[in-house]
Design a protein around this motif. Structure first.
Motif, PDB file in Angstrom:
ATOM      1  N   VAL A  97       4.749   7.662  -2.127  1.00 56.11           N
ATOM      2  CA  VAL A  97       5.313   8.270  -0.923  1.00 56.11           C
ATOM      3  C   VAL A  97       6.602   8.961  -1.338  1.00 56.11           C
ATOM      4  CG1 VAL A  97       6.449   6.108  -0.256  1.00 56.11           C
ATOM      5  CG2 VAL A  97       6.083   7.888   1.432  1.00 56.11           C
ATOM      6  N   ARG A 101       6.057  12.385   5.549  1.00 54.90           N
ATOM      7  CA  ARG A 101       4.671  12.527   6.001  1.00 54.90           C
ATOM      8  C   ARG A 101       3.821  11.308   5.639  1.00 54.90           C
ATOM      9  NH1 ARG A 101       3.431  18.415   3.621  1.00 54.90           N
ATOM     10  NH2 ARG A 101       4.808  17.547   2.015  1.00 54.90           N
ATOM     11  N   GLY A 102       4.289  10.478   4.734  1.00 57.77           N
ATOM     12  CA  GLY A 102       3.571   9.241   4.444  1.00 57.77           C
ATOM     13  C   GLY A 102       2.967   9.181   3.059  1.00 57.77           C
ATOM     14  N   TRP A 103       2.096   8.195   2.885  1.00 53.32           N
ATOM     15  CA  TRP A 103       1.510   7.887   1.585  1.00 53.32           C
ATOM     16  C   TRP A 103       0.435   8.889   1.186  1.00 53.32           C
ATOM     17  CZ3 TRP A 103       2.745   4.067  -1.913  1.00 53.32           C
ATOM     18  CH2 TRP A 103       3.700   3.132  -1.488  1.00 53.32           C
ATOM     19  N   ARG A 115      -4.310  12.496   1.253  1.00 51.85           N
ATOM     20  CA  ARG A 115      -3.317  11.906   2.150  1.00 51.85           C
ATOM     21  C   ARG A 115      -3.924  10.708   2.860  1.00 51.85           C
ATOM     22  NH1 ARG A 115       1.521  12.900   3.574  1.00 51.85           N
ATOM     23  NH2 ARG A 115       1.515  14.903   2.488  1.00 51.85           N
ATOM     24  N   LYS A 118      -1.616   7.423   8.494  1.00 51.15           N
ATOM     25  CA  LYS A 118      -0.278   6.894   8.746  1.00 51.15           C
ATOM     26  C   LYS A 118      -0.347   5.406   9.057  1.00 51.15           C
ATOM     27  CE  LYS A 118       2.309  10.948  10.229  1.00 51.15           C
ATOM     28  NZ  LYS A 118       3.280  10.790   9.139  1.00 51.15           N
ATOM     29  N   ILE A 119       0.657   4.673   8.608  1.00 56.03           N
ATOM     30  CA  ILE A 119       0.715   3.241   8.892  1.00 56.03           C
ATOM     31  C   ILE A 119       1.002   3.055  10.386  1.00 56.03           C
ATOM     32  CG2 ILE A 119       1.846   1.048   8.361  1.00 56.03           C
ATOM     33  CD1 ILE A 119       2.657   2.205   5.672  1.00 56.03           C
ATOM     34  N   ASN A 126       9.091   2.261   9.545  1.00 55.65           N
ATOM     35  CA  ASN A 126       9.033   3.603   8.970  1.00 55.65           C
ATOM     36  C   ASN A 126      10.345   3.987   8.306  1.00 55.65           C
ATOM     37  OD1 ASN A 126       6.456   4.723   9.209  1.00 55.65           O
ATOM     38  ND2 ASN A 126       6.758   5.205  11.367  1.00 55.65           N
ATOM     39  N   TRP A 161      -5.379   0.935   7.491  1.00 59.32           N
ATOM     40  CA  TRP A 161      -4.253   0.012   7.375  1.00 59.32           C
ATOM     41  C   TRP A 161      -4.437  -1.149   8.354  1.00 59.32           C
ATOM     42  CZ3 TRP A 161      -0.487   0.681   3.759  1.00 59.32           C
ATOM     43  CH2 TRP A 161      -0.305   1.962   3.224  1.00 59.32           C
TER      44      TRP A 161
END
Length: 394
Positions: A97, A101-103, A115, A118-119, A126, A161
């Motif tokens: 990350v 925008r996330g992992w 991509r 999102k968690i 966050n 997730w």
């Protein structure tokens, strides 16, 4: 259970779903036939088809799952991952990350970026600092929610997730390492800032945590790793002003810790990153961020040898924002650089087997991610197949 037996069992369990897809009036005798519309690959026996699919890259699974319902079910069950393990298929993914925008996941074999979803966490998680660890087919992300520590795990099988069971002693700034389906976390700080010497083992097959015997010394901002089937912790601080140069070795069979004096002689400071370490072929390597040099540990002499320079600078932010990981038989350095076209994250790799030539290491660019900044917040490397650990972790 053979591949055919497994697939027939899956077919029986999903009979109601599959029957809706069959032409009206079609009967099934429970056996797959060449050319059958519900075979994994039409024209091939399932044993052969499964082996073919096992050799496909994991990054192609999402596309391949559209072939039919049976492969979709097979992928979600995790059986294909176990079959890959039996075949000895090794594949690495790099999770990282680098921006809000996330992992993202990077497949070095295909030079492909993906991509992650999102968690589904609260805003506090966050924004807070996080730590990460890849174990089995999971990516664990540790952080703090509004009132307590939390762990979210991403399944590379289900591609989603879920909230992970919390540790018995929730913590942050700990040392950690993984081996096949297990991981160990040691030391760190609790939510009140107390430095811990406790350790816990995570079993990804059951999703549970078990307490291990305490280390000899409490420590935070430390690093952990597996080497020769044993777990090690090095570096860190036992108080805001006291640095630890000793290491500790945990034997999973005897369930005992052994203290190793001067295993990591570099002095740790509260403002600098935990030791940047990686193990390749049971050899330990570390980054000396003040000099931007890679060093190798001599297990017999309990000493360090300087090998060569990093491809990026680690001294800018006291070692923060840079990832140093093992990726198969290569060392992986993930860091930012600024160039004429803007900022980018670059993945560089070096194989220790290639040796050191005239005091330099032959780093090769494995991948580039443009326009994501120059700071790596978290990074973890996962394996689809890994050497089995033999022994009782509990």
């Amino acid at each position: 259970m053979s591949c055919s037996e497994y697939l027939l069992e899956e077919e029986a369990e999903e009979e109601s779903t599959v029957s809706e897809m069959r032409p009206e009036g079609r009967a099934s005798d429970g056996r797959l036939k060449i050319g059958s519309s519900d075979s994994l690959i039409p024209g091939l026996y399932d044993d052969v088809a499964l082996t073919c699919l096992a050799w496909a890259c994991r990054s192609d699974y999402a596309s391949l799952s559209c072939l039919n319902m049976r492969f979709y079910s097979l992928m979600k069950s995790g059986y294909l991952f176990e079959w890959r393990k039996q075949l000895g298929i090794v594949e690495h993914w790099v999770y990282m990350v680098c921006d809000p925008r996330g992992w993202e996941a990077f497949d070095p074999t295909r030079n492909k970026w993906m991509r992650l979803p999102k968690i589904p966490c609260d805003e506090c998680f966050n924004c807070a600092d996080k730590e990460s660890l890849a174990v089995g087919n999971e990516l664990l992300v540790f952080g703090r929610e509004l009132f307590e520590f939390a762990i979210w795990k991403y399944s590379s099988i289900c591609c989603n997730w879920v909230k992970c069971e919390g540790m018995n002693r929730p913590r942050c700034l700990f040392g950690s390492g993984s081996l096949d389906s297990i991981a160990i976390v040691a030391g760190g700080s609790d939510k009140n800032g107390n430095v811990l010497k406790s350790a816990e083992l995570y079993d990804s097959k059951t999703g549970t945590w078990k307490m291990l015997p305490n280390m000899h010394s409490p420590r935070r901002l430390c690093s952990g790793f597996f080497m020769d089937g044993k777990f090690y912790v090095i570096g860190g601080m036992t108080s805001p002003t006291e640095s630890l140069t000793c290491g500790e070795e945990y034997d999973l069979n005897t369930r005992k810790w052994r203290k190793i004096e001067d295993m990591y002689p570099n002095v740790s400071r509260a403002a600098q990153a935990p030791p940047l370490v990686a193990v390749v072929n049971n050899q330990l390597y570390a980054v000396e961020h003040l000099t931007n040099m890679v060093r190798k540990y001599d297990k017999e002499k309990n000493s360090w040898e300087v090998l060569g320079r990093l491809p990026v600078r680690a001294d800018y932010s006291n070692g923060w924002g840079l990832a140093f990981k093992a990726c198969g038989e290569e060392l992986l350095v993930v860091g930012g650089q600024r160039g004429p076209e803007g900022e980018a994250i670059v993945l560089n790799s070096w194989c220790p087997k290639s040796g050191v030539k005239n005091g330099t290491l032959d780093w090769k660019v494995l991948g580039v991610k443009e326009q994501v900044g120059v700071f790596v917040y978290n990074c973890a490397v996962s394996l689809c197949f890994q050497e089995h650990w033999v022994g009782s972790p509990l």
